[in-house]
Design a protein around this motif. Structure first.
Motif, mmCIF file in Angstrom:
data_model
loop_
_atom_site.group_PDB
_atom_site.id
_atom_site.type_symbol
_atom_site.label_atom_id
_atom_site.label_comp_id
_atom_site.label_asym_id
_atom_site.label_seq_id
_atom_site.Cartn_x
_atom_site.Cartn_y
_atom_site.Cartn_z
ATOM 1 N N LEU A 25 0.786 -1.050 -0.156
ATOM 2 C CA LEU A 25 -0.098 0.074 -0.027
ATOM 3 C C LEU A 25 0.729 1.249 0.038
ATOM 4 O O LEU A 25 0.466 2.269 -0.546
ATOM 5 C CB LEU A 25 -0.954 0.021 1.285
ATOM 6 C CG LEU A 25 -2.286 -0.832 1.047
ATOM 7 C CD1 LEU A 25 -3.106 -0.824 2.529
ATOM 8 C CD2 LEU A 25 -3.136 -0.539 -0.094
ATOM 9 N N THR A 27 3.968 1.703 -1.180
ATOM 10 C CA THR A 27 4.475 1.776 -2.714
ATOM 11 C C THR A 27 3.696 2.039 -3.803
ATOM 12 O O THR A 27 3.823 2.984 -4.603
ATOM 13 C CB THR A 27 5.430 0.688 -2.944
ATOM 14 O OG1 THR A 27 4.736 -0.445 -2.979
ATOM 15 C CG2 THR A 27 6.620 0.607 -2.130
ATOM 16 N N VAL A 28 2.409 1.505 -3.769
ATOM 17 C CA VAL A 28 1.370 1.670 -4.969
ATOM 18 C C VAL A 28 0.416 2.902 -4.819
ATOM 19 O O VAL A 28 0.556 3.628 -5.593
ATOM 20 C CB VAL A 28 0.537 0.438 -4.840
ATOM 21 C CG1 VAL A 28 -0.571 0.661 -5.876
ATOM 22 C CG2 VAL A 28 1.281 -0.877 -5.353
ATOM 23 N N ASN A 29 0.144 3.231 -3.699
ATOM 24 C CA ASN A 29 -0.887 4.320 -3.462
ATOM 25 C C ASN A 29 -0.110 5.227 -2.438
ATOM 26 O O ASN A 29 -0.654 6.620 -2.568
ATOM 27 C CB ASN A 29 -2.068 3.823 -2.891
ATOM 28 C CG ASN A 29 -2.955 3.009 -3.486
ATOM 29 O OD1 ASN A 29 -2.790 2.833 -4.985
ATOM 30 N ND2 ASN A 29 -3.883 2.353 -3.042
ATOM 31 N N GLY A 30 0.728 5.056 -1.800
ATOM 32 C CA GLY A 30 1.210 6.134 -0.832
ATOM 33 C C GLY A 30 0.353 6.203 0.267
ATOM 34 O O GLY A 30 0.790 7.209 1.003
ATOM 35 N N ALA A 31 -0.391 5.370 0.456
ATOM 36 C CA ALA A 31 -1.122 5.339 1.602
ATOM 37 C C ALA A 31 -0.743 4.250 2.840
ATOM 38 O O ALA A 31 0.106 3.545 2.207
ATOM 39 C CB ALA A 31 -2.752 5.073 1.333
#
Length: 121
Positions: A25, A27-31
């Protein structure tokens, strides 16, 4: 599979899933993963780790008690084998040196019981 290894497996899987979800989460969304999910994963890891330690201590204690029991049984058997002959001779010698006691019948019971308040009757 024993309780200890099941607890170790649960702890390892819980930590792995928590770290993987946070990394993916992040790396993909920055969330970030919600705090509740992280706390549940960490709680499961902690409980599983404590359970694994307690199961290991129980296993060790059980092995020690088993070893102590086996030692005690062996020692008692050894003592029994050494003392059995001497005690048998002692008991037989004691019985041979004392004549058989005569049997004395018990007298008839007094039907009325008396209470002693003091002094001789």
């Amino acid at each position: 599979m024993t309780l200890k290894w099941m607890a170790v497996m649960v702890a390892a899987v819980s930590v792995t899933l928590c770290v993987t979800a946070n990394v993916v989460l992040g790396t993909v969304n920055g969330a970030e993963l919600p705090v509740v999910v992280n706390m549940i994963a960490l709680t499961a890891t902690g409980v599983a780790t404590v359970l694994a330690v307690v199961a290991e201590l129980h296993e060790r204690l059980n092995e020690r008690v088993t070893a102590l029991t086996e030692f005690l049984i062996a020692r008692l058997n050894e003592l029994d084998s050494h003392t059995g002959d001497r005690n048998t001779g002692f008991v037989e010698g004691y019985l041979l040196s004392h004549p058989d006691p005569s049997v004395v019948p018990i007298g008839p019971r007094i039907h009325s019981r008396r209470a002693m308040l003091g002094g001789d009757d």
